[in-house]
Design an enzyme around this catalytic site. Structure first.
Site, mmCIF file in Angstrom:
data_model
loop_
_atom_site.group_PDB
_atom_site.id
_atom_site.type_symbol
_atom_site.label_atom_id
_atom_site.label_comp_id
_atom_site.label_asym_id
_atom_site.label_seq_id
_atom_site.Cartn_x
_atom_site.Cartn_y
_atom_site.Cartn_z
ATOM 1 N N ARG A 237 45.821 60.248 27.831
ATOM 2 C CA ARG A 237 45.605 60.982 26.584
ATOM 3 C C ARG A 237 44.482 61.998 26.801
ATOM 4 N NH1 ARG A 237 44.646 57.178 21.660
ATOM 5 N NH2 ARG A 237 42.509 57.347 22.347
ATOM 6 N N LYS B 218 44.893 42.040 37.847
ATOM 7 C CA LYS B 218 44.290 40.931 37.139
ATOM 8 C C LYS B 218 43.403 41.486 36.017
ATOM 9 C CE LYS B 218 39.864 40.462 39.139
ATOM 10 N NZ LYS B 218 38.716 39.720 39.473
ATOM 11 N N ASP C 103 46.508 41.297 43.604
ATOM 12 C CA ASP C 103 45.260 40.599 43.796
ATOM 13 C C ASP C 103 44.704 41.221 45.072
ATOM 14 O OD1 ASP C 103 43.224 38.917 44.486
ATOM 15 O OD2 ASP C 103 44.258 37.094 43.874
ATOM 16 N N HIS C 104 43.748 42.150 44.908
ATOM 17 C CA HIS C 104 43.393 42.965 46.075
ATOM 18 C C HIS C 104 42.818 42.125 47.200
ATOM 19 C CE1 HIS C 104 39.520 42.764 44.018
ATOM 20 N NE2 HIS C 104 39.002 42.878 45.214
ATOM 21 N N LYS D 24 43.371 42.053 51.881
ATOM 22 C CA LYS D 24 42.306 42.210 52.878
ATOM 23 C C LYS D 24 42.769 41.701 54.241
ATOM 24 C CE LYS D 24 38.099 42.038 50.179
ATOM 25 N NZ LYS D 24 37.691 43.387 50.521
ATOM 26 N N GLU E 212 27.984 36.875 44.693
ATOM 27 C CA GLU E 212 27.603 38.275 44.525
ATOM 28 C C GLU E 212 26.106 38.332 44.289
ATOM 29 O OE1 GLU E 212 30.781 40.843 42.356
ATOM 30 O OE2 GLU E 212 30.846 38.838 41.512
ATOM 31 N N HIS F 257 41.329 34.681 43.054
ATOM 32 C CA HIS F 257 40.936 34.800 44.459
ATOM 33 C C HIS F 257 40.708 33.453 45.139
ATOM 34 C CE1 HIS F 257 40.618 38.844 43.316
ATOM 35 N NE2 HIS F 257 39.352 38.877 42.951
#
Lengths: 300, 506
Positions: free
Chosen positions: B61, B168, B197-198, B202, B236, B260
């Protein structure tokens, strides 16, 4: 770290390499293959530069071998580089005297245990690479017909002694062309009835492309001689219409298949290091290359 | 369909190029599209893996028109691409770039999208093959897929295909996941739905399969006879940053464990698939997910907590409740750990400990398989005092690789044995060539090759494992805490101590 050793032998070189590796703080060995570069004083710099660039994708122990004068008493000089400018390590061996007839004896102790060995002749190759004493150390042997004065003649001369594991870099240069033609036939899905190549008559890649197309498609391929050295145009006639891939500039070509408008797609000339990187991705024999050179010799 | 005479399975120099097709991107101005998707598309084109007439359509948009969208895409590709910038590659992509302006409820815009796709089939030769990438909030999925159906864009005729790609989160519990799936399944058949699911794209995650099944020396010890337990960690060092709106109410378990970590666990635990096609892999993964049980005593074998203010990595940082956009009474967990037991002969009695959190010691994702001690030690107790348990650690990110931890004799006259590491570094051995996860996944969508994409059954099984845990946490009266920059709350350490084990410091 650079170390120069004069009047030395292989075990002293190997000892220095272990010491240098420990001193650089990373005793782990990440290298996956040995790349032997057989060259002379004129080609050594460019060749080792390509080999080091290559080591960024395939960390390798690069062994440069320069064969000097065959007269005088046997002598061996070595220059070792470990752990600077990128991964991998390199040894430059300069041999002279009677040693040059037994160069493999100095190289053998320096090969990485168990890992693949690739031998590359950046200049003029021996006519039978697999039987060459240094060539015999390798699982893969890379020649470059374009580096010789009569490329096509050179290609056929080496091809006569084809042994699984041999490839010529002119075959590697051909991959983008082959990929485009295969993509074209993914789209067209119609039997091919004939084809043509426009290229300079001295272009070894063109000769290989002709042989590949003939052996895969089982149709006659005509050759149009052009002034440029490169492959300029390839066409394939199919029942649905003509497939046409034509070089448009140094790094692009026009791609047209029946049923959709012509498009410009990239077709770049790759550096020597990029070519070597492609070749080293597979360390087993390239059967398609074997079949192609066999076809080429039968039909010339 | 005739086979292409120029292709040969032995000819491994020729890249596997996606057939003629296009990609329609919803949510082009989003973070993901700009940082990951568009650069990945450029990288694929640069590697020569996209078909010559590839089309990229943006739908949003905004009134930036084709040129504006092309500029956005070019800037994003230039900023994020992994491979060198080549103007010719961009020009090739540019020829297939289109933009459709409109909101999701604007029927005229959907009609225009249909016209655009038809025009691309004509001019770019996309032959009616289009993938729709929904890089938009899940709440909008229903609207978009229904509009696709309503305007006849979801169905393809003849040999051509239409596919839909979703990201996700796949719901926030079992019921919502089922509802989401119903919405999509009404319009697209299961084989045309690609859940990204990246993590599964990998290289290091795919290497788990190569490591386990291509080698002979690990599989014999990969069972309860030799393995003591398995720890899967995804830590993390950052806080929630700008994701407050998304994160609060979702929490660590829903955000990461459901997808994951449970997928990683399934890859580590599954039996050898009979082949590497999508179906065989799925069958084996599902067996594990179906037999994985959450702890019987939630109070003993789960842990959840929020980070409080503290010093992390040399910087003073705020606690979770002080972060912008987080309500002061939020009970959302930023750390979650739980024990899972898998009811199979191979894994009976081998607990899998999963933990995930924000503002932990450092950024790391790894799977550690910890082995039992040798049944008999010929050395006296002093000699092996410093010997721990042998461990095999798959480092997923960063510093990808594999570590083997075992005991070695300390040089000297006395017999003293201490733990040492043997390292394989991915980055050192195969440098630079490893593609981004999204490149691999987008190419797989275009090739129609789904082994790396979880199906809705897997998603639902994962929720079945997690739902009771989340429900138990929802009824807790107090929220546990841990100082930012540490390795989580005491309750997580206690949880392993009860089993006579301790967490690795990754």
């Amino acid at each position: 770290m650079q170390i120069t050793l004069e009047h030395t032998n292989s075990s002293a070189i190997a000892r220095e390499m272990v010491r240098a590796r420990l001193a650089s703080g990373s005793p782990a060995m990440d290298v996956v293959l040995t790349l032997i570069v057989v060259c002379d004083d004129d080609t050594v710099e460019a060749a080792l530069h390509s080999a080091t660039t290559l080591a960024r994708e395939h960390p390798a122990r690069v062994i440069g071998v320069i064969l000097g004068k065959g007269t005088g008493s046997p002598d061996l000089h070595a220059k070792i580089r470990v752990g600077s400018e990128g991964s991998g390590e390199s040894i430059l061996l300069r041999m002279s005297g009677r040693l040059i007839k037994h160069a493999e004896s100095a190289v053998l102790p320096l090969l990485l245990p168990d890992s693949p060995v690739v031998v590359w002749w950046p200049g003029s190759p021996p006519s039978d690479p697999a039987s060459d004493p240094i060539g015999a150390l390798g699982n893969r042997r890379l020649t470059d017909a374009e580096a010789a004065s009569q490329p096509v003649r050179n290609l056929t001369r080496v091809a006569k002694h084809y042994t699984p594991g041999d490839t010529d870099l002119s075959w590697t240069r051909l991959t983008p062309w082959r990929a485009l033609l295969a993509a074209a036939l993914d789209q067209v899905q119609s039997p091919v009835t004939g084809g043509s190549i426009s290229a300079g008559s001295g272009n070894p890649a063109g000769v290989l492309l002709e042989a590949w197309l003939q052996s895969r498609l089982k149709v006659p391929i005509t050759w149009h001689r052009v002034d440029q050295d490169q492959i300029m145009l390839v066409t394939l006639q199919t029942k649905a219409g003509e497939v046409r891939v034509e070089r448009a500039s140094e790094n692009s070509c026009t791609f047209s298949v029946p049923g959709s408008a012509p498009r410009t797609v990239p077709l770049t000339r790759r550096t020597l290091a990029e070519l070597l990187a492609e070749d080293l991705r597979r360390l087993d024999a390239d059967q398609i290359y074997g079949a192609t050179v066999k076809h080429m010799l039968e039909n010339r | 369909m005739i086979t292409n005479p120029l292709r040969d399975p032995q000819d491994r120099r020729l890249p596997q190029i996606a057939g003629p097709c296009g990609l329609v991107l919803f949510g082009v101005t989003g973070d993901l599209a700009k940082r990951k998707l568009i650069p990945a598309i450029y990288d694929l084109a640069n590697r020569g893996l996209l078909p010559p007439g590839f089309a990229l359509v943006g739908f949003a948009r905004h009134d930036f028109g084709r040129e504006g969208f092309a500029k956005l895409a070019k800037d994003a590709a230039k900023a994020g691409a992994r491979t060198p910038w080549r103007e010719t590659v961009w020009k090739q992509l540019y020829a297939g770039v289109r933009f459709v302006e409109g909101s999701f409820d604007d029927d005229a815009a959907w009609e225009e999208l249909g016209t655009t796709l038809a025009e691309l089939d004509e001019s770019q030769g996309t032959q009616g093959n289009h993938a729709f990438y929904l890089s938009i909030p899940p709440a909008l999925f229903a609207t978009v897929v229904n509009k696709l159906k309503q305007h006849g864009l979801a169905a393809a005729d003849g040999d051509s295909w239409r596919r839909v790609v979703i990201e996700k989160p796949f719901g926030h519990d079992l019921a919502s996941a089922q509802k989401l799936n119903e919405t999509v399944a009404e319009v697209f058949p299961p084989g045309s739905v690609f859940r990204i699911d990246h993590y599964l794209g990998k290289e290091t995650v795919q290497n788990i399969l190569a490591f386990r099944f291509a080698n002979g020396m690990f599989e014999p010890v990969w069972n309860s006879n030799y393995v003591d337990h398995v720890q899967i960690t995804m830590a993390e060092d950052i806080g929630i940053g700008t994701r407050a709106g998304y994160y609060d109410g979702i929490g660590a378990a829903r955000d990461v464990i459901q997808n994951h970590l449970l997928q990683l666990m399934a890859l580590i635990a599954m039996e050898e698939p009979v082949s590497f096609n999508a179906k065989s892999l799925r069958i084996e993964k599902q067996k594990i997910l179906a037999n994985a049980r959450p702890p019987a005593r939630m109070d003993l074998h789960t842990s959840n907590a929020q980070y409080t203010e503290g010093w992390a990595g040399g910087e003073e940082v705020e606690g979770y409740l002080q972060e912008e956009g987080i309500p002061a009474d939020s009970t959302t967990e930023t750390f979650a750990a739980l024990r899972i037991d898998i009811g199979t002969r191979r894994w009976a009695g081998v607990p899998f400990y999963l933990r995930v959190g924000k503002r932990l010691g450092r950024r790391v994702t790894e799977v550690a398989v910890v082995f039992k001690r040798a049944p008999h030690q010929p050395f006296n107790r002093n000699d092996v005092e410093e010997l721990g348990q042998n461990a095999l650690v798959m480092r997923i990110q960063p510093d990808e690789g594999v570590t083997l931890r075992f005991g070695a004799k300390v040089p000297g006259t006395v017999m003293e044995i201490r733990d040492v590491n043997m390292d394989f570094a991915y980055g050192g051995t195969f440098v630079e060539s490893s593609p981004e996860a999204y490149e691999r996944l987008i190419l797989d969508v275009l090739l129609g090759d789904p082994p790396l994409f979880p199906r809705h059954e897997e998603v639902e099984m994962s929720w079945q494992i997690l739902d009771p845990v989340i429900e138990y946490w929802a009824h807790q009266k107090t929220v546990d805490t841990y100082p930012a920059g540490t390795w989580g709350p005491e309750s997580a350490d206690k949880m392993l101590e009860r089993d006579g084990r301790r967490w690795r410091r990754p």
